[in-house]
Write an enzyme that holds these catalytic residues in place. Sequence first.
Site, short mmCIF file in Angstrom:
data_model
loop_
_atom_site.label_atom_id
_atom_site.label_comp_id
_atom_site.label_asym_id
_atom_site.label_seq_id
_atom_site.Cartn_x
_atom_site.Cartn_y
_atom_site.Cartn_z
N ASN A 36 -11.19 -17.39 -18.35
CA ASN A 36 -10.19 -18.46 -18.28
C ASN A 36 -10.72 -19.72 -17.61
O ASN A 36 -10.27 -20.82 -17.90
CB ASN A 36 -8.97 -17.95 -17.50
CG ASN A 36 -7.95 -19.04 -17.21
OD1 ASN A 36 -7.35 -19.59 -18.11
ND2 ASN A 36 -7.77 -19.37 -15.92
N ARG B 223 -0.79 -22.35 -18.73
CA ARG B 223 -1.96 -22.13 -19.61
C ARG B 223 -2.92 -23.31 -19.71
O ARG B 223 -4.07 -23.12 -20.08
CB ARG B 223 -1.48 -21.72 -20.99
CG ARG B 223 -0.97 -20.28 -20.97
CD ARG B 223 -0.17 -19.97 -22.19
NE ARG B 223 0.14 -18.54 -22.28
CZ ARG B 223 1.16 -18.06 -22.98
NH1 ARG B 223 1.94 -18.88 -23.65
NH2 ARG B 223 1.38 -16.77 -23.02
N ASP C 37 -9.54 -10.90 -17.52
CA ASP C 37 -8.88 -11.44 -16.34
C ASP C 37 -7.95 -12.61 -16.69
O ASP C 37 -8.25 -13.40 -17.58
CB ASP C 37 -10.00 -11.94 -15.39
CG ASP C 37 -9.48 -12.48 -14.08
OD1 ASP C 37 -8.87 -11.71 -13.32
OD2 ASP C 37 -9.69 -13.68 -13.81
N GLU D 298 -5.21 -8.52 -18.38
CA GLU D 298 -4.43 -8.66 -17.15
C GLU D 298 -3.33 -9.69 -17.38
O GLU D 298 -3.60 -10.88 -17.49
CB GLU D 298 -5.31 -9.14 -15.98
CG GLU D 298 -4.52 -9.18 -14.68
CD GLU D 298 -4.95 -10.25 -13.69
OE1 GLU D 298 -4.55 -10.15 -12.53
OE2 GLU D 298 -5.67 -11.20 -14.06
#
Length: 512
Positions: free
Chosen positions: A115, A173, A212, A248
Site C-alpha cells: 500500500n 484509500r 497488509d 488484512e
Amino acid sequence: MKLFILVALFGLSIAQHNPHIKQGRTAIVHLFEWRWADIAAECERFLGPNGFGGVQISPPNEHIVLNSPWRPWWQRYQPISYNLCSRSGSEDELRDMITRCNNVGVNIYVDAVINHMCGASGGEGNHSSCGSRFNAGTKDFPSVPYSALDFNNNKCKTSSGDIENYSDVFQVRDCRLVSLLDLALEKDYVRSKVAEYMNKLIDMGVAGFRVDACKHMWPGDLEAVYGRLQNLSTVWFPNNSRPFIFQEVIDLGGEAISAREYFHLGRVTEFKYGAKLGTVFRKWKGEKLVFTRNWGEGWGFMPDGNAVVFIDNHDNQRGHGAGGASIVTFWDSKLHKMAVGYMLAHPYGVARVMSSFRWDRRFVDGKDQNDWMGPPSNSDGSTKPVPINPDQTCGDGWVCEHRWRQIKNMVIFRNVVDGQPHSNWWDNGSNQVAFGRGNRGFIVFNNDDSDLDVTMNTGMSGGTYCDVISGQKEGGTCTGKKIHVGSDGRAHFKISNSEEDPFVAIHAESKL
Ligand SMILES: *[C@@H]1O[C@H](CO)[C@@H](O)[C@H](O)[C@H]1NC(C)=O
Ligand SMILES: *[C@@H]1O[C@H](CO)[C@@H](O)[C@H](O)[C@H]1NC(C)=O
Ligand SMILES: *[C@@H]1O[C@H](CO)[C@@H](O)[C@H](O)[C@H]1NC(C)=O
Ligand SMILES: *[C@@H]1O[C@H](CO)[C@@H](O)[C@H](O)[C@H]1NC(C)=O
Ligand SMILES: *[C@@H]1O[C@H](CO)[C@@H](O)[C@H](O)[C@H]1NC(C)=O
C-alpha cells in the site's frame, strides 16, 4: 459467452482462497519477526514433524531502519525497496528457508506491504536494511525505482495528506495511512513493480501472501495486481495452483469499508473472531461460552470460505490495529490456551496461531508506552536467534506459543478431525461447554467457577483416550489424564476451574 467468462473469473478468484496446505495439515503459524535461519530450523525440527501447515513470515523486503524509537517492529511495515534483505536475513537465507520448509511440507506465506513506502518523515540517506539510498521528502526510492509520480499526491483531498475521516472511503484509500507514503496502485507501472516483487517470491516457492492494509487499497487495484501473479511453483505445488491471498481488512462493523468488498479476491482476516472469543472467555459484557453454540457465521462473521481466523495478531496483541482490550494474548496464558484451543477445535475458517516475542510492557493511563518495541535484539540492533531450551520452550524473550504443549497438540487435533462436522454439543447453560468433530475428536471446557463433573456423549468409539491438554500420548502411554469412552460413546469428565488448564481434548490418534 458471458456466463462462461463469469465462471472462469469465479474459478480463478476462488482458487486464491485455497491455502494449498499439504494433505493432513490444517493450521498456520505467524513467526513474527523471526530470522529466516531460525524459521528454516523450526520447520525441520518442529513444524514439519508436528503437522503445522505453514508459516506467515514478516515482510522480507528492504525496510527503513530507525533509531528513534530504537528499531521498532513497525519499521518493517515501511518499505524502501523490494530487495529481499531485511532484519530477518538476506535473500540467500530467505531462499534457503523457503526451500527447507517446503521440503518438510510447511508452506511459506509472505506478509506483503504494497500500500505504501516509508513514512513521509522518514528522512533521506541509506538507513535501510540493505543500505539503499532514498529520500522520503522527495518520494525518491531509486532501488525500486519509484519517484514522486508513483504516489497518490493530489488524489488525496485532506490538507494534511493523511487519512482524517474513516467514514470517507476516498480518504481511506487515497490518503496516507499514518503519514506512510501512499503508492498510486492505479498506475500500471506501480502495479508492475509490485507484481514483479510478488512473482519473484512465487518463483522462490512461497505459497501465498498476507496482504497488509487492504482497506487502504481499492479492490479494483488489488484485483489488477493479483491478476498479474503467476501460478505457484510446480516444484512444490500442483499445476495451476493460484497463490493463496489473505487480505488484512479490519472490519469490526460500523465502518464505511467492509471486508465483503474483498471476498472475491481472496480470503480476509476475520477480526471479529478474536475480539468476540476474547470477550466470551473473559466473561465480559454478559458473554458466556453457552452462546457459542452457533459460533462462526451464526455470530455474524464472514462466510467460512472467506475467513482467516486468529485469537490475536501482532498488532492487536499490543493495542495496535483493532479488537481492543478483550484480545487474549500470551500475557493471559491460561485464557489464551483455552481460546486458541477453541479456535483449533472449531471447523470455521483457516486458523492462524500467533507466535510472539516478549517486550517490556509499561502502562501509563492504560496505554502501553513500549508497544513499539522490536524483537529480542543485540546491541547493534540485529535480531537475536531463537534458542531452544532443553524442555523445548524458547529462550531469549521468544514466547513460542506454538510450542506450548496445549497449543501444539490442538494443531494436531485440528488435523485429525479435519473434514468432520461440529457435533455432540453439550453445555451447562453457562461457561461449561463441549463439542465434538464427528467421531474423530471431542473437547470440553470449564470456564465457570464451579467444578465440571458430568457424563456426556462424545460420539467417539469406545476405548481409553489420552487428554492432549494435560499431557499427551508418548510411546503408548499417557502423560496426562485418561478418558474412558464407553461402547455407547459416553464418557465422564471432571474438570476443576482451578486447574492450570481447565479443558480436556481427545482425538482418534490419542487413543491408547
Ligand atoms: C551508507 O552510506 C555511507 C556513506 O556513503 C557508507 O559509509 C555506509 O556504509 C552506508 N551504509 C550502508 C548500510 O550501506
Ligand atoms: C466524513 O466523511 C463522511 C462521508 O463522506 C461525511 O459524511 C462526514 O461529514 C465526514 N466527517 C467530517 C467530520 O468531515
Ligand atoms: C504439469 O504441467 C507440465 C507442463 O505443462 C506437464 O509436463 C506435467 O505433466 C503436468 N503435471 C501434472 C501432474 O499434470
Ligand atoms: C494458472 O492456474 C489457473 C487455474 O488455477 C489456470 O486457469 C491458468 O491457465 C494458469 N496459468 C498459467 C499461466 O498456467
Ligand atoms: C453450570 O455452571 C454454573 C456456573 O458455574 C453453575 O452455577 C451451575 O450449577 C452449572 N449448571 C449445571 C446444570 O451444572
